[in-house]
Write an enzyme that holds these catalytic residues in place. Structure first.
Site, mmCIF file in Angstrom:
data_model
loop_
_atom_site.group_PDB
_atom_site.id
_atom_site.type_symbol
_atom_site.label_atom_id
_atom_site.label_comp_id
_atom_site.label_asym_id
_atom_site.label_seq_id
_atom_site.Cartn_x
_atom_site.Cartn_y
_atom_site.Cartn_z
ATOM 1 N N GLU A 187 0.960 -1.286 -0.062
ATOM 2 C CA GLU A 187 -0.123 -0.068 0.008
ATOM 3 C C GLU A 187 0.842 1.340 0.060
ATOM 4 O O GLU A 187 1.801 1.225 0.652
ATOM 5 C CB GLU A 187 -0.935 0.072 1.140
ATOM 6 C CG GLU A 187 -1.776 1.021 1.374
ATOM 7 C CD GLU A 187 -2.586 1.749 0.096
ATOM 8 O OE1 GLU A 187 -2.304 2.925 -0.087
ATOM 9 O OE2 GLU A 187 -3.148 0.776 -0.327
ATOM 10 N N GLN A 188 0.887 1.939 -0.983
ATOM 11 C CA GLN A 188 1.500 3.318 -1.046
ATOM 12 C C GLN A 188 1.501 4.160 -0.060
ATOM 13 O O GLN A 188 2.211 5.125 0.330
ATOM 14 C CB GLN A 188 1.161 3.794 -2.609
ATOM 15 C CG GLN A 188 0.057 4.618 -2.526
ATOM 16 C CD GLN A 188 -0.186 5.288 -3.953
ATOM 17 O OE1 GLN A 188 0.742 5.304 -4.607
ATOM 18 N NE2 GLN A 188 -1.298 5.916 -4.229
ATOM 19 N N ALA A 222 -2.132 6.219 5.038
ATOM 20 C CA ALA A 222 -3.213 6.808 5.123
ATOM 21 C C ALA A 222 -4.554 6.237 4.429
ATOM 22 O O ALA A 222 -5.588 6.672 4.456
ATOM 23 C CB ALA A 222 -3.524 8.390 4.946
ATOM 24 N N MET A 223 -4.243 5.034 3.678
ATOM 25 C CA MET A 223 -5.132 4.364 2.818
ATOM 26 C C MET A 223 -5.521 2.945 3.007
ATOM 27 O O MET A 223 -5.998 2.279 2.538
ATOM 28 C CB MET A 223 -4.724 4.594 1.324
ATOM 29 C CG MET A 223 -4.927 5.998 0.818
ATOM 30 S SD MET A 223 -6.622 6.520 0.680
ATOM 31 C CE MET A 223 -7.260 5.439 -0.726
ATOM 32 N N THR A 244 -10.051 2.916 -1.121
ATOM 33 C CA THR A 244 -10.676 4.406 -1.046
ATOM 34 C C THR A 244 -12.087 4.627 -0.330
ATOM 35 O O THR A 244 -12.263 5.626 0.352
ATOM 36 C CB THR A 244 -11.169 4.343 -2.671
ATOM 37 O OG1 THR A 244 -9.980 4.526 -3.306
ATOM 38 C CG2 THR A 244 -11.746 5.808 -2.997
ATOM 39 N N CYS A 245 -12.877 3.613 -0.262
ATOM 40 C CA CYS A 245 -14.292 3.562 0.350
ATOM 41 C C CYS A 245 -14.040 4.057 1.812
ATOM 42 O O CYS A 245 -14.809 5.139 2.387
ATOM 43 C CB CYS A 245 -14.770 2.192 0.443
ATOM 44 S SG CYS A 245 -16.559 2.263 0.994
ATOM 45 N N HIS A 272 -45.238 -1.923 8.299
ATOM 46 C CA HIS A 272 -46.191 -0.585 8.080
ATOM 47 C C HIS A 272 -45.838 0.229 9.486
ATOM 48 O O HIS A 272 -46.036 -0.404 10.645
ATOM 49 C CB HIS A 272 -47.526 -0.867 8.005
ATOM 50 C CG HIS A 272 -48.273 0.585 7.977
ATOM 51 N ND1 HIS A 272 -48.326 1.297 6.860
ATOM 52 C CD2 HIS A 272 -49.154 1.057 9.012
ATOM 53 C CE1 HIS A 272 -49.018 2.302 7.024
ATOM 54 N NE2 HIS A 272 -49.454 2.367 8.632
#
Length: 441
Positions: free
Chosen positions: A33-34, A37-38, A42-43, A426
């Site tokens: 993972e670059q 913070a990720m 993305t999500c 209902h």
């Protein structure tokens, strides 16, 4: 060189889920993972979770600064949880850095502390997508211009927000910031608002937005962007607009350039998307791609389904493919949300099918009265010959939940009467499907 049975590039929905599954099956897995913070993709970090948290708080008229704080708390919790779900597992190494292909089995990971080379028997790409920045003079150098990630981290509410692009991202942010109290102006270059939707649905959305105080300007061809007296100046052919912040909402494109996929014999299309077959194989035999990077529908649940296809090939019967996807729903979390599945009326008529189209105003739904939000309309298209639903557009409170009911009935090939005669609780928004489909003759 570090050697792994599986190397996964990207901590997104498909990548992280596949990593856990393969590790549990005894594989030695590396996940690259670059950005720390990720973790989670993305999500969780810059997409669905932070935006929908803010959408919720905007609807509650929460103070903007407090809403940003709560959004950060939610994101930080989920990011940390996702990291430890993988990093604490045996057989998984989480590696921070920017991956670059050397060949179809070897990767160079660029890290501040020194580059690392790793070998993968099988490699899986899940690097997602990034904002498309149109080539407008001043767009990358003018203070106050943001992509969606930057806008999610503002320290104070802009008095006037401009949005460059009137698609789904633009609409969602327009509704959210209008609810927080900003004046909002959407600048759309096209002559048609939301061209993928039927005109009656798009017109309803435009009315709702305008009632919120959102200005929608079509045929807005922006020529340059500048900064003057602490405001962003948007210069178009016939007018000039001054805003406190400008959001670039021109779409997203696959994030592949820094990978140098050509080094591994991986083909990409003209938009940079990785070319895959129906089982998500790239043009390199030992490499797969999943999620937004393939250039398909950019939804977390599609990335998850991509994972299921790859998992089935590696550990199952190998029968799953993208051909199995039937009716993919989507929701736009404006207030109230738009949700759609299947064909529009226009698409159904172009298909040559003999159809009925029924609509129900949300004002006729008791639950909408209870919730004090009677805006919107429900619309469905039914095939007269088969009695099956071809599509539905639901513009109403809770539509993001209701659409999944419609999807399941469509996927099962059942007639519309299943929903017409279904017993629902209902008062609920779901029971309005009884009334909608009772209109079919």
């Amino acid at each position: 060189m570090n050697k792994y049975q599986a190397v996964i590039i990207g901590f997104g929905k498909a990548g992280k889920t596949l990593a856990v599954t393969l590790a549990k099956a005894g594989w030695r897995v590396a996940l690259i993972e670059q950005s720390n913070a990720m973790y989670g993709g993305t999500c969780i970090n810059i997409g669905c979770i932070p935006t929908k948290t803010l959408v919720h708080d905007a609807q509650q008229h929460t103070d903007f600064v407090r809403a940003i704080q709560r959004k950060n708390e939610v994101v930080n919790f989920l990011r940390n949880k996702n990291f430890h779900n993988l990093a604490d597992m045996p057989n998984i190494d989480v590696i921070d850095g920017q991956a670059e292909f050397i060949n179809n089995h070897s990767l160079r990971v660029h890290r501040p502390e020194g580059n690392l080379e790793i070998h993968g028997e099988k490699i899986f790409i899940n690097t997602g997508a990034q904002t498309v920045v149109p080539p407008i003079p001043g767009i990358t150098t003018t203070p106050g211009v943001y992509d969606s990630t930057g806008l999610l981290n503002l320290k104070e509410l802009p008095g006037h927000l401009g949005i460059l692009g009137g698609g789904y991202i633009g609409v969602e942010f327009a509704s959210m910031f209008a609810n927080f109290g900003s004046k909002v102006t959407i600048l759309e270059a096209a002559s048609l608002f939301l061209p993928r939707e039927d005109r009656d649905i798009a017109d309803n959305i435009a009315t709702i937005l305008r009632d919120q105080g959102v200005d929608i300007i079509l045929n807005a061809h922006v020529e340059r962007i500048s900064h003057h007296e602490n405001q962003v100046q948007v210069h178009s052919e016939h007018a000039q607009l001054a805003v406190d912040a400008l959001l670039i909402a021109s779409g997203r494109q696959p994030a592949t350039a820094s990978l140098h996929p050509e080094n591994a014999g991986i083909a990409v299309n003209e938009r940079g998307a990785i070319v895959v077959d129906k089982r998500l194989h790239t043009t390199a035999d030992n490499i797969w791609a999943m999620g937004d990077v393939t250039g398909g529908l950019q939804f977390t649940y599609i990335s998850l389904d991509d994972y299921r296809i790859v998992r089935d090939e590696l550990l199952g019967e190998g029968k799953r493919s993208t051909d199995d996807r039937k009716n993919v729903p989507y929701s736009v979390f404006m207030t109230p949300p738009l949700s759609r599945v299947g064909m529009t009326e226009e698409q159904a008529r172009e298909s040559g099918a003999d159809i009925q189209v029924v609509t129900l105003p949300v004002a006729a739904i008791p639950r909408a009265r209870v919730m004090n939000d009677t805006r919107g309309v429900l619309k469905a298209i039914v095939d007269n010959k088969t009695q099956r639903m071809l599509g539905a557009s639901l513009l109403c409170v809770d539509s993001h939940e209701m659409i999944n009911i419609v999807k399941m009935v469509m996927d099962a090939g059942l007639p519309y009467s299943i929903l017409r005669d279904q017993i629902f609780t209902h008062p609920s928004m779901s029971e309005s499907l009884n009334d909608l489909f009772s209109l079919v003759k």
